[in-house]
Scaffold this active site. Structure first.
Site, PDB file in Angstrom:
ATOM      1  N   SER A  38      -7.160   0.225   2.454  1.00 20.96           N
ATOM      2  CA  SER A  38      -6.950   1.176   3.569  1.00 20.96           C
ATOM      3  C   SER A  38      -8.064   1.050   4.598  1.00 20.96           C
ATOM      4  O   SER A  38      -9.236   1.020   4.254  1.00 20.96           O
ATOM      5  CB  SER A  38      -6.889   2.623   3.066  1.00 20.96           C
ATOM      6  OG  SER A  38      -7.237   2.731   1.732  1.00 20.96           O
ATOM      7  N   HIS A  69       8.055  -0.401   7.309  1.00 24.81           N
ATOM      8  CA  HIS A  69       7.227  -1.599   7.542  1.00 24.81           C
ATOM      9  C   HIS A  69       7.235  -2.417   6.256  1.00 24.81           C
ATOM     10  O   HIS A  69       6.674  -2.011   5.249  1.00 24.81           O
ATOM     11  CB  HIS A  69       5.810  -1.136   7.903  1.00 24.81           C
ATOM     12  CG  HIS A  69       4.763  -2.181   7.677  1.00 24.81           C
ATOM     13  ND1 HIS A  69       4.598  -3.251   8.515  1.00 24.81           N
ATOM     14  CD2 HIS A  69       3.832  -2.324   6.690  1.00 24.81           C
ATOM     15  CE1 HIS A  69       3.599  -4.000   8.059  1.00 24.81           C
ATOM     16  NE2 HIS A  69       3.122  -3.478   6.953  1.00 24.81           N
ATOM     17  N   GLU A 192     -11.173  12.596  -7.642  1.00 21.59           N
ATOM     18  CA  GLU A 192     -12.111  13.113  -8.635  1.00 21.59           C
ATOM     19  C   GLU A 192     -12.415  14.586  -8.365  1.00 21.59           C
ATOM     20  O   GLU A 192     -12.407  15.035  -7.225  1.00 21.59           O
ATOM     21  CB  GLU A 192     -13.453  12.355  -8.568  1.00 21.59           C
ATOM     22  CG  GLU A 192     -13.352  10.872  -8.820  1.00 21.59           C
ATOM     23  CD  GLU A 192     -12.629  10.174  -7.680  1.00 21.59           C
ATOM     24  OE1 GLU A 192     -11.761   9.327  -7.978  1.00 21.59           O
ATOM     25  OE2 GLU A 192     -12.876  10.498  -6.501  1.00 21.59           O
TER      26      GLU A 192
HETATM   27  N1  LIG Z   1     -10.944   7.789  -6.199  1.00 21.39           N
HETATM   28  C1  LIG Z   1     -11.017   7.900  -4.863  1.00 21.39           C
HETATM   29  N2  LIG Z   1     -10.304   7.047  -4.117  1.00 21.39           N
HETATM   30  C2  LIG Z   1     -10.392   7.174  -2.787  1.00 21.39           C
HETATM   31  N3  LIG Z   1      -9.788   6.452  -1.814  1.00 21.39           N
HETATM   32  C3  LIG Z   1     -10.212   6.957  -0.653  1.00 21.39           C
HETATM   33  I1  LIG Z   1      -9.574   6.233   1.178  1.00 21.39           I
HETATM   34  N4  LIG Z   1     -11.071   7.976  -0.801  1.00 21.39           N
HETATM   35  C4  LIG Z   1     -11.201   8.139  -2.161  1.00 21.39           C
HETATM   36  C5  LIG Z   1     -11.955   9.030  -2.972  1.00 21.39           C
HETATM   37  O1  LIG Z   1     -12.689   9.915  -2.513  1.00 21.39           O
HETATM   38  N5  LIG Z   1     -11.845   8.857  -4.320  1.00 21.39           N
END
Ligand SMILES: Nc1nc2[nH]c(I)nc2c(=O)[nH]1
Length: 270
Positions: A38, A69, A192
């Site tokens: 991402s 997409h 988390e």
């Molecule tokens: N585990 C976890 N995965 C993520 N992916 C993203 I973008 N932000 C986070 C996050 O804060 N924790």
């Protein structure tokens, strides 16, 4: 069913995926692979795309069209050289429940396509309050908190230099200000709790995410050199004083686009 039956024999699945990619891209082999997490999607926009193959036409990959997409594999020229990079069209997360074979299929396909290295990128949460959303961080090592391995059977693999020091030095030549951190992969799909973020910190992590560690292990086992780059899109739960909104996460990723795109292009050109 479908794509996953192919994965019953992971090695053969990677070979057939690589053969399809060679036929469709016209490149008998690719030099390195890129997995875009991402926020990293814009990185490929600056690269010269030589061929595109829809992910659902490559054995072993599914391609849930995201908002219409359809994900594609892209064969891109590295800089002005005649070396080529394979930008993987789809990444499977452990939380999708398709099993570790699906998670590892992309990097195994890259190795079968002749790649010597893979750059694994992701979006993640940051534990260091000094991190700013949109900041790229080099992964120096990982904590695999998934309780799983992408490998099956007595395939013992040394992970001492899993995140290649050579490649990290190259990245730092490109951007000396790059921070380094240990990445903890949680299974997800939930984020988390603050207590889990504190636990990851006590264990030595400064990045938390839901990808990358299992892919890195599978890549190493397949003989690939590995570079990991995280984009801190948010401060992890409990760090900083307010819960980040999804919009802020997306915005941080978009703003970081040009800088991390240039970083990735320069690192792979070295
Ligand atoms: N585990 C976890 N995965 C993520 N992916 C993203 I973008 N932000 C986070 C996050 O804060 N924790």
């Amino acid at each position: 069913g479908g794509a996953d039956d192919v994965l019953a024999d992971p090695v053969r699945a990677a070979e057939s995926a690589a053969r399809v990619l060679a036929e469709r891209t016209g490149a008998e082999r690719h030099d390195l692979a890129l997995v875009l997490g991402s926020g990293w999607g814009t990185a490929v926009e600056a690269m010269e795309v030589l061929a595109e193959v829809p992910a659902d036409e490559v054995p072993g990959f599914t391609a849930p069209a995201v908002a219409g997409h359809v994900p594609v594999f892209r064969s891109v020229r590295i800089g002005s050289s005649d070396r080529r990079a394979l930008v993987l069209g789809s990444r499977t997360h452990l939380y999708e429940g398709r099993g570790v074979r699906a998670v590892a299929h992309g990097v195994r396909t890259a190795a079968a396509a002749g790649c010597r290295g893979v750059v694994l990128t992701n979006g993640c949460g940051g534990l260091d309050p000094a991190y700013s959303p949109g900041q790229p961080v080099l992964i120096s090592d990982h904590l695999n908190l998934t309780g799983r391995s992408p490998l099956e059977g007595a395939t013992f693999v040394d992970l001492t230099d899993l995140y290649s020091r050579r490649w990290r030095d190259v990245a730092r030549e490109v951007d000396a200000s790059l921070a380094e951190g240990v990445y903890a992969q949680f299974p997800g799909p939930h984020y988390e709790t603050p207590a889990e973020v504190r636990m990851a910190g006590v264990l030595g992590a400064s990045l938390v995410g839901m990808s990358t560690a299992l892919e890195a292990i599978a890549a190493r086992a397949a003989g690939l050199e590995v570079l990991g780059l995280s984009l801190v899109t948010n401060l992890a739960a409990g760090v900083g004083d307010q819960p980040l909104s999804h919009e802020e996460v997306v915005e941080a990723g978009r703003e970081a686009g040009p800088r991390i795109g240039a970083l990735l292009a320069q690192v792979v050109e070295r």
